[in-house]
Design a protein around this motif. Structure first.
Motif, PDB file in Angstrom:
ATOM      1  N   LYS A  81      10.723  -2.104   2.129  1.00  0.00           N
ATOM      2  CA  LYS A  81      10.682  -3.563   2.187  1.00  0.00           C
ATOM      3  C   LYS A  81      11.938  -4.210   1.617  1.00  0.00           C
ATOM      4  CE  LYS A  81       5.730  -3.627   2.668  1.00  0.00           C
ATOM      5  NZ  LYS A  81       5.203  -2.354   2.198  1.00  0.00           N
ATOM      6  N   ALA A 136      -1.883   5.110  -3.027  1.00  0.00           N
ATOM      7  CA  ALA A 136      -1.107   4.500  -1.948  1.00  0.00           C
ATOM      8  C   ALA A 136      -0.325   5.589  -1.248  1.00  0.00           C
ATOM      9  CB  ALA A 136      -0.174   3.436  -2.516  1.00  0.00           C
TER      10      ALA A 136
ATOM     11  N   GLY B  28       3.972  -5.505   4.890  1.00  0.00           N
ATOM     12  CA  GLY B  28       4.259  -6.452   3.822  1.00  0.00           C
ATOM     13  C   GLY B  28       4.196  -7.845   4.433  1.00  0.00           C
ATOM     14  N   ASN B  53      -1.600  -2.897   6.662  1.00  0.00           N
ATOM     15  CA  ASN B  53      -0.857  -1.814   5.998  1.00  0.00           C
ATOM     16  C   ASN B  53      -0.915  -1.944   4.481  1.00  0.00           C
ATOM     17  OD1 ASN B  53       0.913   0.571   6.250  1.00  0.00           O
ATOM     18  ND2 ASN B  53       2.276  -0.735   5.070  1.00  0.00           N
ATOM     19  N   ASN B  54      -0.814  -3.178   4.004  1.00  0.00           N
ATOM     20  CA  ASN B  54      -0.797  -3.444   2.562  1.00  0.00           C
ATOM     21  C   ASN B  54      -1.990  -4.311   2.182  1.00  0.00           C
ATOM     22  OD1 ASN B  54       2.318  -3.559   3.643  1.00  0.00           O
ATOM     23  ND2 ASN B  54       2.053  -2.302   1.821  1.00  0.00           N
ATOM     24  N   SER B  77      -2.877   1.635   4.217  1.00  0.00           N
ATOM     25  CA  SER B  77      -2.135   2.844   3.828  1.00  0.00           C
ATOM     26  C   SER B  77      -1.493   2.696   2.459  1.00  0.00           C
ATOM     27  CB  SER B  77      -1.067   3.186   4.876  1.00  0.00           C
ATOM     28  OG  SER B  77       0.161   2.554   4.624  1.00  0.00           O
ATOM     29  N   PHE B  78      -1.140   1.474   2.093  1.00  0.00           N
ATOM     30  CA  PHE B  78      -0.358   1.312   0.864  1.00  0.00           C
ATOM     31  C   PHE B  78      -0.787   0.059   0.110  1.00  0.00           C
ATOM     32  CE2 PHE B  78       3.440   1.271  -1.811  1.00  0.00           C
ATOM     33  CZ  PHE B  78       3.695   2.624  -1.953  1.00  0.00           C
ATOM     34  N   PRO B  79      -1.940   0.144  -0.601  1.00  0.00           N
ATOM     35  CA  PRO B  79      -2.443  -1.053  -1.286  1.00  0.00           C
ATOM     36  C   PRO B  79      -1.624  -1.439  -2.510  1.00  0.00           C
ATOM     37  CG  PRO B  79      -3.816   0.843  -1.794  1.00  0.00           C
ATOM     38  CD  PRO B  79      -2.826   1.295  -0.757  1.00  0.00           C
ATOM     39  N   ARG B  80      -0.890  -0.467  -3.061  1.00  0.00           N
ATOM     40  CA  ARG B  80      -0.191  -0.744  -4.320  1.00  0.00           C
ATOM     41  C   ARG B  80       1.249  -1.124  -4.019  1.00  0.00           C
ATOM     42  NH1 ARG B  80      -1.025   4.048  -8.019  1.00  0.00           N
ATOM     43  NH2 ARG B  80       0.188   4.971  -6.359  1.00  0.00           N
ATOM     44  N   PHE B  87      -5.684  -7.240  -5.613  1.00  0.00           N
ATOM     45  CA  PHE B  87      -6.423  -6.105  -5.058  1.00  0.00           C
ATOM     46  C   PHE B  87      -6.753  -5.095  -6.149  1.00  0.00           C
ATOM     47  CE2 PHE B  87      -6.560  -1.733  -3.710  1.00  0.00           C
ATOM     48  CZ  PHE B  87      -7.634  -1.782  -2.844  1.00  0.00           C
ATOM     49  N   GLU B  88      -5.762  -4.753  -6.952  1.00  0.00           N
ATOM     50  CA  GLU B  88      -5.962  -3.699  -7.956  1.00  0.00           C
ATOM     51  C   GLU B  88      -7.071  -4.073  -8.944  1.00  0.00           C
ATOM     52  OE1 GLU B  88      -2.195  -2.157  -9.582  1.00  0.00           O
ATOM     53  OE2 GLU B  88      -1.322  -2.776  -7.665  1.00  0.00           O
ATOM     54  N   TYR B  91     -10.393  -3.713  -7.189  1.00  0.00           N
ATOM     55  CA  TYR B  91     -10.699  -2.296  -6.949  1.00  0.00           C
ATOM     56  C   TYR B  91     -11.165  -1.623  -8.234  1.00  0.00           C
ATOM     57  CZ  TYR B  91     -10.133   2.510  -5.328  1.00  0.00           C
ATOM     58  OH  TYR B  91     -10.368   3.816  -5.001  1.00  0.00           O
ATOM     59  N   ARG B  92     -10.451  -1.896  -9.315  1.00  0.00           N
ATOM     60  CA  ARG B  92     -10.836  -1.316 -10.613  1.00  0.00           C
ATOM     61  C   ARG B  92     -12.226  -1.778 -11.030  1.00  0.00           C
ATOM     62  NH1 ARG B  92      -5.486  -1.328 -12.385  1.00  0.00           N
ATOM     63  NH2 ARG B  92      -5.629  -3.503 -12.968  1.00  0.00           N
ATOM     64  N   LEU B  98     -12.291   0.667  -0.699  1.00  0.00           N
ATOM     65  CA  LEU B  98     -10.972   1.004  -0.159  1.00  0.00           C
ATOM     66  C   LEU B  98     -11.081   2.248   0.699  1.00  0.00           C
ATOM     67  CD1 LEU B  98      -7.834   0.856  -0.054  1.00  0.00           C
ATOM     68  CD2 LEU B  98      -7.820   2.278  -2.123  1.00  0.00           C
ATOM     69  N   ILE B 100      -8.371   4.569   2.310  1.00  0.00           N
ATOM     70  CA  ILE B 100      -6.928   4.796   2.363  1.00  0.00           C
ATOM     71  C   ILE B 100      -6.636   5.690   3.558  1.00  0.00           C
ATOM     72  CG2 ILE B 100      -6.975   6.761   0.737  1.00  0.00           C
ATOM     73  CD1 ILE B 100      -4.490   4.217   0.123  1.00  0.00           C
ATOM     74  N   VAL B 101      -5.693   5.274   4.394  1.00  0.00           N
ATOM     75  CA  VAL B 101      -5.395   5.977   5.642  1.00  0.00           C
ATOM     76  C   VAL B 101      -3.886   6.188   5.727  1.00  0.00           C
ATOM     77  CG1 VAL B 101      -5.612   5.892   8.159  1.00  0.00           C
ATOM     78  CG2 VAL B 101      -7.329   4.762   6.747  1.00  0.00           C
TER      79      VAL B 101
END
Lengths: 221, 228
Positions: A81, A136, B28, B53-54, B77-80, B87-88, B91-92, B98, B100-101
């Motif tokens: 990014k 991730a 993003g 994706n995010n 694929s990329f939550p962080r 989100f975090e 999730y916690r 979630l 994750i793929v």
């Protein structure tokens, strides 16, 4: 106890020197994907006249160096990014085509960062535990199995001095038996059917000192 | 006359039901249909599954939708990423599911959905935590995972130029997931920077056929220099 670099008279490679060492081994004509971290720095270390096609998994084929601050195009980013440019001959494709390129074996090389690499080529680079707070994975698993060669660029040990070149990965795997070569701040090491084999080391570093910072056995030559 | 243009974002989104699976294009912030996401926040649908994706960043857009408790399940694929704290925290706290793929598997599951392929075998993820519960099959000596197509009830995507038939072009790396999500959505809604007369788009340059697009909303937001 492992002696420090200054006591021994050798100097570890810094991040851009690791990237530069990787770049030396990339020949003209290769199609290459670079992961986040040290691998990203590799693109800037390949001289422009050596035509290497850098692929970014968000569908940018043939990206060039980062733009000047006043020439940033917000629609043109890499997989990390960050803003990039497009070289002459470059193209945009969509995500499914981009990963068809990756998974379909059309990349000559992928360079990824990693937490650990095992002596059989297993790589762990996406989660620090099975109960990670928000794991991730991104494109790492696709890249690791899809590219014709997988190299890793990373520090030889953790900040605490724990080896990252191990007998078996302790972190969750990204892919099994996938890595063929590792570039660290101390050495270049091939993954062979017999385990790790040292290709070269930084000047002044002894094989014994390198072995002391590596969990799995190393072979010379 | 075929005319998929809808004047207001609110009208384009009016019939999105609770519990829908929403596909959000973009990588993003690039190529993300921000105006449509804001419209979805206003519209009120809840108990959503979101595929992107995010997992959003900051406090606006997708992060805001999450913060409002409107999303039950996130598939990404990329939550962080920098600023993905909303989100975090959810999730916690166990307040969001979630899935994750791997990114390529995500793209291909969407492509498969749009292409009428119910499932496919892929080498990605074999021998990892993400293989748990999935069928493994050896084909010509190599193991593969069975992955299923991922359909969306609604796809919210961003194009660059559009015509009234819904044909789309994209801008640079903003293409990313948008074309496959356009195909995978039962109802595909696109926001576009420019709407042009039918026939103005070069047929050789159209990336997404209007066949895959149901509604078009004109959302010009780029600065004059960037919009050129």
């Amino acid at each position: 106890m492992v002696q420090t670099a200054t006591e021994q008279g050798w100097k570890p490679r810094n991040r851009s020197q690791i990237a530069s060492r990787v770049a030396r081994d990339i020949p003209e004509g290769w199609v290459v994907n670079l992961g986040i971290g040290i691998p990203t720095l590799v693109a800037d270390q390949v001289p422009e006249e050596r035509e290497v096609i850098f692929q970014s998994e968000n569908g940018v084929i043939g990206f060039g160096p980062a733009p000047a601050a006043d020439a940033v195009n917000p629609w043109l980013i890499n997989a990390g990014k960050q803003p990039v440019t497009l070289r002459k001959g470059g193209a945009y494709i969509h995500h499914a085509d981009s990963f068809a390129m990756i998974r379909g074996g059309h990349l000559d090389l992928c360079v990824l960062g990693a937490f650990e690499v095992a002596e059989n080529g297993d790589i762990a680079n996406w989660a620090v535990s099975a109960t990670d707070t928000a794991p991730a994975v991104g494109g790492a698993m696709d890249l690791a199995v899809g590219a014709r060669r997988l190299w890793v660029a990373m520090e030889h040990t953790t900040r605490e001095g724990r080896p990252r070149l191990v007998k078996r990965c302790s972190y969750p795997l990204t892919a099994a038996a996938a890595v063929s070569r590792i570039y660290t701040n101390l050495a270049v090491i091939d993954v062979t059917p017999e385990g790790f084999r040292v290709v070269d080391m930084v000047d002044g570093l002894s094989f014994e000192a390198l072995q002391a910072m590596t969990e799995a056995p190393l072979r010379q030559g | 006359m075929i005319d998929k243009r809808v004047r207001m974002v609110a009208d384009a989104l009016a019939d999105v039901p609770d519990g829908a699976c929403i596909l959000l294009g973009g990588f993003g912030a690039v190529g993300q249909a921000d105006a449509l996401i804001d419209g979805l926040i206003e519209q009120g649908a809840t108990n959503l599954t979101v595929v992107a994706n995010n997992a959003g960043s900051g406090r606006t857009g997708l992060a805001r939708l999450l913060e409002l408790g409107r999303v039950r399940r996130m598939i990404c694929s990329f939550p962080r990423s920098p600023g993905s704290s909303v989100f975090e925290e959810l999730y916690r706290a166990g307040r969001i599911e979630l899935e994750i793929v791997p990114q390529g598997t995500l793209a291909e599951r969407l492509r498969a959905a749009g292409a009428g392929v119910p499932a496919f075998y892929t080498p990605t993820g074999v021998g990892t935590l993400l293989a748990e519960g999935k069928e493994v099959r050896e084909i010509d000596g190599r193991p593969y995972l069975l992955e299923k197509a991922l359909h969306g009830d609604v796809a919210l995507i961003e194009g660059w130029r559009a015509d009234r038939w819904g044909n789309l072009t994209y801008r640079e790396s903003a293409r990313n997931f948008n074309p496959v999500m356009a195909m995978a959505g039962k109802l595909t809604i696109a926001q576009a920077q420019h709407i042009v007369e039918l026939g103005e788009l070069d047929p050789e340059a159209i990336v997404t056929s209007g066949v895959f697009v149901d509604r078009i909303v004109h959302v010009p937001y780029a600065t004059a220099a960037a919009a050129a």
